[in-house]
Design a protein around this motif. Structure first.
Motif, PDB file in Angstrom:
ATOM      1  N   VAL B  72     -66.454   7.164  12.426  1.00 37.81           N
ATOM      2  CA  VAL B  72     -66.898   8.350  12.071  1.00 37.81           C
ATOM      3  C   VAL B  72     -67.209   9.128  13.323  1.00 37.81           C
ATOM      4  O   VAL B  72     -66.783  10.310  13.768  1.00 37.81           O
ATOM      5  CB  VAL B  72     -68.035   8.422  10.935  1.00 37.81           C
ATOM      6  N   VAL B  73     -67.967   8.566  14.141  1.00 34.93           N
ATOM      7  CA  VAL B  73     -68.425   9.053  15.410  1.00 34.93           C
ATOM      8  C   VAL B  73     -67.092   9.569  16.410  1.00 34.93           C
ATOM      9  O   VAL B  73     -67.129  10.511  16.721  1.00 34.93           O
ATOM     10  CB  VAL B  73     -69.174   8.356  16.393  1.00 34.93           C
ATOM     11  N   ALA B  74     -65.928   8.630  16.242  1.00 35.42           N
ATOM     12  CA  ALA B  74     -64.979   8.812  17.149  1.00 35.42           C
ATOM     13  C   ALA B  74     -64.104   9.821  16.477  1.00 35.42           C
ATOM     14  O   ALA B  74     -63.514  10.886  17.025  1.00 35.42           O
ATOM     15  CB  ALA B  74     -64.058   7.673  16.932  1.00 35.42           C
ATOM     16  N   ALA B  75     -64.113   9.948  15.251  1.00 37.79           N
ATOM     17  CA  ALA B  75     -63.344  10.963  14.344  1.00 37.79           C
ATOM     18  C   ALA B  75     -63.658  12.305  14.656  1.00 37.79           C
ATOM     19  O   ALA B  75     -62.965  13.347  14.993  1.00 37.79           O
ATOM     20  CB  ALA B  75     -63.256  10.780  12.880  1.00 37.79           C
ATOM     21  N   ALA B 160     -52.087  10.853   1.389  1.00 38.37           N
ATOM     22  CA  ALA B 160     -52.974  11.684   1.166  1.00 38.37           C
ATOM     23  C   ALA B 160     -52.500  12.893   2.081  1.00 38.37           C
ATOM     24  O   ALA B 160     -52.706  14.351   1.698  1.00 38.37           O
ATOM     25  CB  ALA B 160     -54.297  11.230   1.979  1.00 38.37           C
ATOM     26  N   LEU B 161     -51.903  12.981   3.135  1.00 35.52           N
ATOM     27  CA  LEU B 161     -51.348  13.823   4.021  1.00 35.52           C
ATOM     28  C   LEU B 161     -50.235  14.708   3.006  1.00 35.52           C
ATOM     29  O   LEU B 161     -50.348  16.127   3.356  1.00 35.52           O
ATOM     30  CB  LEU B 161     -50.783  13.642   5.249  1.00 35.52           C
ATOM     31  N   MET B 162     -49.473  13.897   2.325  1.00 43.54           N
ATOM     32  CA  MET B 162     -48.526  14.735   1.700  1.00 43.54           C
ATOM     33  C   MET B 162     -49.090  15.553   0.379  1.00 43.54           C
ATOM     34  O   MET B 162     -48.709  16.743   0.277  1.00 43.54           O
ATOM     35  CB  MET B 162     -47.592  13.650   1.170  1.00 43.54           C
ATOM     36  N   LEU B 163     -50.335  14.861   0.036  1.00 45.87           N
ATOM     37  CA  LEU B 163     -50.873  15.657  -1.051  1.00 45.87           C
ATOM     38  C   LEU B 163     -51.635  17.046  -0.446  1.00 45.87           C
ATOM     39  O   LEU B 163     -51.457  17.904  -1.113  1.00 45.87           O
ATOM     40  CB  LEU B 163     -51.930  14.769  -1.659  1.00 45.87           C
ATOM     41  N   LEU B 164     -52.179  16.577   0.608  1.00 46.27           N
ATOM     42  CA  LEU B 164     -52.915  17.718   1.419  1.00 46.27           C
ATOM     43  C   LEU B 164     -51.788  19.115   1.593  1.00 46.27           C
ATOM     44  O   LEU B 164     -51.763  20.200   1.263  1.00 46.27           O
ATOM     45  CB  LEU B 164     -53.282  17.475   2.507  1.00 46.27           C
ATOM     46  N   ILE B 201     -57.083  17.837  11.852  1.00 41.73           N
ATOM     47  CA  ILE B 201     -56.763  16.841  11.154  1.00 41.73           C
ATOM     48  C   ILE B 201     -56.041  15.683  11.838  1.00 41.73           C
ATOM     49  O   ILE B 201     -56.090  14.616  11.780  1.00 41.73           O
ATOM     50  CB  ILE B 201     -56.114  17.330   9.800  1.00 41.73           C
ATOM     51  N   GLY B 202     -54.958  16.309  12.619  1.00 42.04           N
ATOM     52  CA  GLY B 202     -54.142  15.436  13.545  1.00 42.04           C
ATOM     53  C   GLY B 202     -55.105  14.681  14.432  1.00 42.04           C
ATOM     54  O   GLY B 202     -54.900  13.448  14.448  1.00 42.04           O
TER      55      GLY B 202
END
Lengths: 349, 306, 402
Positions: B72-75, B160-164, B201-202
Motif C-alpha cells: 500500500v505504501v509503495a503504491a 480488472a483493467l479491461m473492466l475499467l 493507475i499505471g
C-alpha cells in the motif's frame, strides 16, 4: 564575415589546427578527450542522418560503431594474424557497417515510430550479444575478453601512436590522431551537408514530414529509407574503425545500449537535423562530463568540507536533469535547424 | 518431462511479471502514444519503498500483513511519483516534436536511478521472505505459493483493467482521449484529468510489480528497473502496444520463449548456441512477429497517418 | 548585428582558444624552469589508478589506501637514491573501472612524468591503459587485474602481484578434483571477461582430470533470474556447480538453487568471495565455496600486523585488495632502490629481478610479468562468515604456515 565565406572557412580551419595545442597546454590527457569527442561527433553526425534527416528513430545505433571497430580489430591484429593497411580497412568498415545498416533497415521498412525504436534497440543488443559470444565453438571475436594489441593507425607509413619529429618539433601521437579524426569528421560534415541539399536529402525530409505524401510524390520510400540506414551506419562504422586503431583494444562492453542513448541525446540536445547543432551537441556531451569530473570533488569540498554525493552519481543526476530541462525549454534542441525557424518566422532570414 | 514443466512454470512466472509491467506501459501508450521509458524505474522505486517499509516490521506483525502494508505504501508513493512525472516532464511537451518526450523520459529514468542510489545506496538489498513458502510438487516440478500468486495477480489485474476501460465512465473517457484528444475535450472530457488518472493507475501497477519481483527473487537494487522495463516494453510491442490483452499475451509469450529458449537451445543445436543467446531469441521473435504483423500480435491495424 | 546567432558558437570557441593559448603559454614556461634544482630531496611520483567513484568506489579506495600505506612506509624508511634523500609522492586518479577512462588516466600519468604506476584495479581498464604505459616505458604493477591478456601482450612494463584467472581457475579445478572428488560438474559463467575466463580455466583443468562437464550455462552480470538455466542444471544432476562471476549473481543463484531443490553446492572465485554473499544468499549460504588469491592474511608472517596497522591508519578494516596494492607499491619501491634511480627505463629493467617477501605472499615474476606460483586460498561459507579450507600453490613458507 557573412560576405566572405572563404574567410570563414579559413578561420575555421585555423581554429581546428590550433585547437589541440591550446587544449594540450592543460596536458595531453585533454587532447585525448578531444580525440574521443571527435569520434562522438562522427557518431552523432551519422545518427543525425537516420534520426534527424529521415526521422527514423534508431535506438541501436552503437551497433554499427561496434561492427566498424571489430572489422578493424579483426583485420589488423594478431587475432587472425592479418595486418591490413588502414586505407584498405576503413572503407571496408564503412561498407560492412552500411551493409548491416541495410540489413536492419530491410525488415523494419513497414514499421513506424515506436515499433521501429524497439526493433532497432533489439538489433543493437543482438549485435552486442553476438560479439560477446562468437568465441565458441569457433573463436572469431574472442568474446568478452576482447581483442588486444590492435595495430595503431598508420598514415603513409607513419604510425600515429608514436611521437613524430617534424623539423625539430616533437608532435605527440595524440595530435596526429586529432588531425586524422578532424579530417574524417570534416569529410563527414561535407558529405552530410551535400546530402542534405541533394535530391536524396529532400526525399528524406519529405519522408520525415509525411511519408504518405512523399510516396504520392513519386519518392521510392523503400530505397530512400534503406539508403538513410546504410549511410548513417557507414559513418558509424568509420568512427568505430578509427576507435579500434586509436584504443588498441576493443571489447563488447564499449558498445552497450547506454552508448546508443548517449549518441541519441547528442543529436536531440544539439538540434536534430541541423549539422552545426549536432556537432555542438556531440562536443557538449563528450567534453562536459570531463570538465565536471575535475570540478565536482573540489567544489563539494569547498562548499561542504567533504564529498557529500559521489561525483559519478551527481554527474549522472545532472545529466538526467539537463535532458529534461533542455527538452522542456528547447524541445527542438539547443541549436535547431534554421529551416524550422524560417518556417516559424514566415520569412527568409 | 518434469524439466519441461518446470521451465514452463519458470516462463509463466517471469512472463506474468513482464505482463504486469507491460500493462502499465501499454496504458500510457494507448492514450498518449508515448513510450514511458521511466516506467521500469517506477517499478524499482516501488520495490525499494516497500522494502524500506517492511524491513522494520518483519517479525513484529505477521508476514502477509507486512507485505500488504508495504504494498500500500509503495503504491501510494508510486502514484504520487507517476502523477508528478506526467505533470513535470510530459504534459508541457504534448505538442512538441515526437522525440522530445522520449528524451525527457530517458532523463527521468536516469534521475530516478541516481536518486535511488543516493537514498538506498549502491548495494544489492536482500528482501525478506514474507509469505509462507509452501512448495508444491507438480509432476516433479517445484512451484511455490509466490509464483502462483504472481501468475494469479497478473491475470486478475488484466481483467480488472479491461473492466475499467470498457465498463466505466473513466474508461470511456480514456478510450475517447485515445481516439482523439481534441474531440474528446470538446465532448466534455477533462483530458488532463484522464491522462493523470492513467499515469496514477499505471504507477500503482508498477508498485505491485515491484513488490512481486523483489519478493520473488529476494533482491532489490537501484538499477533493477531498467532491464525489466525494456523487456516489458518488448512484451508490450510484441502483443500490440496499446492493447491490454496484447500486453498480457506478449508478456507471457516472452517469458516462456526465454525460459524454453535458455533450456533447450543448447540441446537442440548441439551446443553451438546456448543460454547465452537467450536475449537474442527473444528479440528475433519480436522482429519476426513485427515483420509479419507490424502492429504486434493483437494490435489494431492503424491506418498510416501522418 | 556584427555577430549573427549563427556565428555565436564559433566566436565562443575562438575566444576560449585564444584565452587558453595566452594563459597556457605562461604555464608551460614555468614548468620548463622547475626541474633545474639538483640538490635537496628527490621527489619520485608514483601513479595510483582505481575506481574512486561509481559502483566499485569502496574497493577502489581500498587499493588507494594500500598503496598509500606502502609509500608512507617507504618515506619513513629514509631511502637514498644516488646519494639524495627521496620522498615518494602518490598521484591518485579515478579510472571509474571504465576502459576509455582508463586510457585518459594513463595519459595523465604520462603527462605528469610518474616513475611507475600501481594499478589499475579492473582488467577492463588495465588492458587498454597498459599500452600507453608500454609506449611511454613506464612500469605498471596491477594489484588486482586478473585477466591473463594483460601480461600476455608482450609488454615489458606490465606486471601483476595477484594470481591471474588462469592460475585461480586451475586452483579451483584442483580443489574440485582432489578435495571434493567430484565426478560431474555444471559450469555457469556471466559472459564477462573475468567470469568467462575463470570458468574456462576451471573447465579445462577438470576435464583434463577426467571430470565430466554435464552442463555449461551462461547468464549476464545484470541478471537476477537464474531459474531457467538452473532447471537445466538440475536435470543433469551435477556434484557441484561452478560459477564464474560476481557475488550479486552468486548470492541469489544459491538461493534459487535451494528453491529448485538442487542438492549440489556452489564453487566460485574471488568475485563471489565477498561477505555480501551471505546476505544475498540467506539461509542457502552455508556450505558453498569461494576462493581468494593469496594466502589468508592471518597466516602470513606480518599479515595480522599489517591488518592492524591498516585499521589504525585509515580507521576502517581492509575491504578487499589493499594488501595486494601494498605489495604492488612495495615491489616498485624495491625496484627503485635496486635501480638507484627514478628513471622509468632503469626501474623496468630491475622489475624482473624482484624477489620480495610481501604481505600476501613472496613475490617473484615469471617471464610474462605474472606472479610466479601465485597462491590461491579456498574458503567455505558458514552462516555468518567464511573459513579458509585449503591454500593451493604459493611459496614454501606459505605452505608451512598452513
Amino acid at each position: 564575415m557573412k560576405r566572405y565565406p572563404q574567410l570563414r572557412m579559413l578561420a575555421t580551419i585555423a581554429l581546428l589546427l590550433l585547437l589541440p595545442f591550446a587544449v594540450g597546454t592543460m596536458g595531453n590527457a585533454w587532447v585525448r578527450i578531444l580525440d574521443f569527442a571527435l569520434l562522438y561527433i562522427m557518431l552523432a553526425l551519422g545518427l543525425n542522418i537516420v534520426v534527424g534527416f529521415a526521422g527514423l528513430l534508431d535506438l541501436g545505433y552503437i551497433a554499427f560503431y561496434g561492427v566498424g571497430a571489430y572489422t578493424y580489430a579483426l583485420l589488423a591484429s594478431p587475432q587472425f594474424g592479418v595486418h591490413w593497411p588502414v586505407w584498405l580497412i576503413l572503407p571496408l568498415c564503412a561498407a560492412i557497417a552500411g551493409l548491416f545498416g541495410a540489413l536492419l533497415g530491410a525488415p523494419t521498412l513497414r514499421l513506424r515510430g515506436d515499433y521501429l525504436a524497439i526493433v532497432t534497440l533489439g538489433f543493437g543488443e543482438i549485435i552486442r550479444i553476438f560479439l560477446n559470444n562468437l568465441n565458441s565453438p569457433v573463436n572469431i571475436t574472442n568474446g568478452p575478453q576482447g581483442i588486444a594489441s590492435i595495430d595503431p593507425i598508420a598514415v603513409a607509413g607513419v604510425s600515429l601512436s608514436r611521437t613524430l619529429n617534424v623539423f625539430g618539433f616533437e608532435v605527440h601521437g595524440l595530435y596526429l590522431y586529432y588531425y586524422l579524426f578532424a579530417f574524417v569528421a570534416l569529410l563527414i560534415v561535407v558529405v552530410s551537408a551535400r546530402l542534405q541539399d541533394s535530391r536524396i536529402g529532400r526525399a528524406w525530409v519529405a519522408i520525415r514530414e509525411d511519408e504518405v505524401a512523399a510516396k504520392a510524390c513519386g519518392i521510392n520510400t523503400r530505397n530512400v529509407k534503406l539508403l538513410a540506414f546504410a549511410m548513417g551506419a557507414s559513418f558509424g562504422g568509420v568512427a568505430g574503425g578509427l576507435f579500434a586503431g586509436f584504443q588498441g583494444f576493443v571489447s563488447p562492453e564499449s558498445f552497450s545500449l547506454l552508448e546508443s542513448i548517449m549518441v541519441l541525446c547528442m543529436v536531440v540536445i544539439g538540434g536534430m537535423g541541423h549539422i552545426g547543432g549536432v556537432i555542438f551537441g556531440g562536443l557538449l556531451l563528450a567534453v562536459m562530463p570531463e570538465i565536471f569530473r575535475y570540478s565536482a570533488v573540489p567544489a563539494q569540498q569547498a562548499l561542504f568540507g567533504k564529498v557529500v554525493i559521489d561525483p559519478e552519481s551527481l554527474r549522472m543526476l545532472l545529466f538526467g536533469l539537463a535532458l529534461i530541462v533542455v527538452m522542456l525549454y528547447r524541445p527542438a534542441g539547443l541549436w535547431p535547424e534554421p529551416r524550422h525557424r524560417r518556417e516559424l518566422a514566415g520569412k527568409k532570414s | 518431462m518434469e524439466t519441461f514443466i518446470q521451465q514452463l512454470f519458470n516462463g509463466l512466472t517471469v512472463g506474468s511479471i513482464y505482463a504486469l509491467v507491460a500493462l502499465g506501459y501499454t496504458m500510457v501508450y494507448g492514450i498518449l502514444g508515448l513510450i514511458n521509458f521511466a516506467h521500469g524505474d517506477v517499478v524499482m522505486i516501488g520495490a525499494m519503498v516497500a522494502l524500506s517499509v517492511t524491513r522494520p516490521l518483519v517479525g513484529v506483525l505477521p508476514g502477509p500483513l507486512v507485505l500488504l502494508i508495504g504494498l500500500v505504501v509503495a503504491a501510494v508513493t508510486c502514484m504520487l511519483l507517476g502523477f508528478t512525472i506526467e505533470r513535470v516532464a510530459y504534459r508541457p511537451l504534448r505538442k512538441a516534436p515526437r522525440l522530445a518526450p522520449l528524451i525527457t523520459a530517458i532523463g527521468i529514468s536516469i534521475v530516478l536511478q541516481q536518486l535511488a542510489m543516493i537514498i538506498w545506496g549502491r548495494g544489492y538489498h536482500p528482501v525478506p521472505t514474507l509469505l509462507p513458502g509452501g512448495m508444491h510438487d507438480l509432476l516433479g516440478a517445484q512451484i511455490n505459493d509466490l509464483q502462483l500468486l504472481i501468475i494469479a495477480t497478473a491475470a486478475v489485474t488484466m481483467v480488472a483493467l479491461m473492466l475499467l476501460v470498457n465498463r466505466t465512465r473513466l474508461g470511456r473517457a480514456m478510450r475517447a482521449t485515445a481516439e482523439n484528444p481534441e474531440i474528446a475535450a470538446l465532448m466534455g472530457v477533462n483530458i488532463n484529468r484522464v491522462i493523470s488518472a492513467t499515469f496514477v493507475i499505471g504507477s500503482a501497477l508498477a508498485a505491485l510489480a515491484g513488490v512481486m519481483v523483489s519478493s520473488h527473487y529476494g533482491i532489490a537494487h537501484y538499477s533493477m528497473g531498467f532491464m525489466l522495463g525494456l523487456k516489458a516494453f518488448t512484451a508490450a510491442v510484441l502483443g500490440g502496444i496499446g492493447n491490454l490483452g496484447g500486453a498480457m499475451l506478449g508478456g507471457i509469450l516472452l517469458g516462456v520463449i526465454e525460459a524454453l529458449g535458455a533450456g533447450y537451445i543448447g540441446d537442440l543445436t548441439g551446443g553451438v548456441f546456448g543460454s547465452n543467446y537467450q536475449d537474442v531469441f527473444a528479440f528475433i521473435v519480436l522482429i519476426v512477429v513485427l515483420v509479419f504483423r507490424p502492429s504486434g500480435l493483437m494490435g489494431e491495424r492503424v491506418s498510416e497517418r501522418a | 548585428m556584427p555577430f549573427s546567432r549563427r556565428h555565436l558558437p564559433l566566436s565562443i570557441v575562438a575566444a576560449a582558444i585564444i584565452s587558453t593559448l595566452v594563459t597556457g603559454c605562461g604555464k608551460s614556461s614555468d614548468q620548463a624552469a622547475a626541474p633545474a634544482a639538483e640538490t635537496g630531496p628527490l621527489v619520485i611520483k608514483i601513479g595510483q589508478a582505481s575506481p574512486l567513484t561509481g559502483a566499485q568506489a569502496a574497493i577502489g579506495k581500498d587499493n588507494e589506501s594500500g598503496a598509500r600505506l606502502a609509500l608512507e612506509d617507504a618515506n619513513a624508511a629514509k631511502i637514498k637514491i644516488g646519494g639524495r634523500d627521496v620522498t615518494f609522492e602518490m598521484i591518485s586518479e579515478d579510472d571509474q573501472a571504465d576502459p576509455k577512462q582508463g586510457t585518459l588516466v594513463a595519459q595523465k600519468f604520462v603527462d605528469s612524468k610518474v616513475s611507475a604506476v600501481i594499478g589499475h584495479l579492473n582488467s577492463g581498464a588495465t588492458i587498454p591503459a597498459s599500452k600507453i604505459y608500454s609506449d611511454a616505458g613506464i612500469p605498471q604493477v596491477s594489484p588486482s587485474a586478473t585477466n591473463p591478456t594483460y601480461t600476455h601482450q608482450g609488454f615489458k612494463t606490465a606486471f601483476r602481484v595477484m594470481a591471474n584467472d588462469e592460475q585461480q581457475g586451475k586452483a579451483l579445478g584442483k580443489f574440485a578434483v582432489e578435495a571434493l572428488k567430484v565426478k560431474n560438474v555444471a559450469v555457469i559463467d556471466d559472459k564477462t571477461a573475468y567470469g568467462e575466463g575463470l570458468a574456462n580455466e576451471f573447465r579445462k583443468y577438470v576435464e583434463a582430470n577426467g571430470v565430466k562437464v554435464v552442463a555449461a550455462e551462461h547468464t549476464d552480470d545484470k541478471s537476477i533470474d537464474f531459474t531457467a538455466i538452473l532447471t537445466n542444471v538440475k536435470s543433469k544432476k551435477p556434484d557441484i556447480v561452478f560459477y564464474g562471476g560476481m557475488y550479486p549473481q552468486a548470492g541469489p543463484m544459491v538461493a534459487q538453487m535451494k528453491k529448485l531443490g538442487i542438492p549440489a553446492k556452489l564453487l566460485t572465485g574471488d568475485g563471489g568471495c565477498a561477505l555480501e554473499f551471505l546476505h544475498l544468499a540467506g539461509d542457502a549460504a552455508p556450505g558453498n565455496y569461494c576462493s581468494l588469491p593469496g594466502v589468508p592474511l592471518d597466516k602470513m608472517p606480518g599479515g595480522a600486523k599489517f591488518a592492524e596497522r591498516f585499521k589504525t591508519r585509515f580507521n576502517m578494516p581492509i575491504q578487499q585488495y589493499a594488501p595486494n596494492a601494498y605489495d604492488a607499491a612495495m615491489v616498485v619501491v624495491e625496484a627503485i632502490k635496486r635501480a638507484d634511480s627514478a628513471d622509468p627505463a632503469k626501474i623496468v629493467a630491475e622489475m624482473p629481478k624482484t624477489n620480495m617477501p610481501g604481505v600476501t605472499s613472496t613475490i617473484t615474476f615469471d617471464e610474462n610479468g605474472d606472479i610466479k606460483n601465485g597462491a590461491v586460498t579456498i574458503y567455505q561459507y558458514s552462516t555468518d562468515g567464511k573459513t579458509a579450507v585449503e591454500t593451493i600453490g604459493g611459496t614454501a613458507e606459505a605452505a608451512a604456515a598452513k
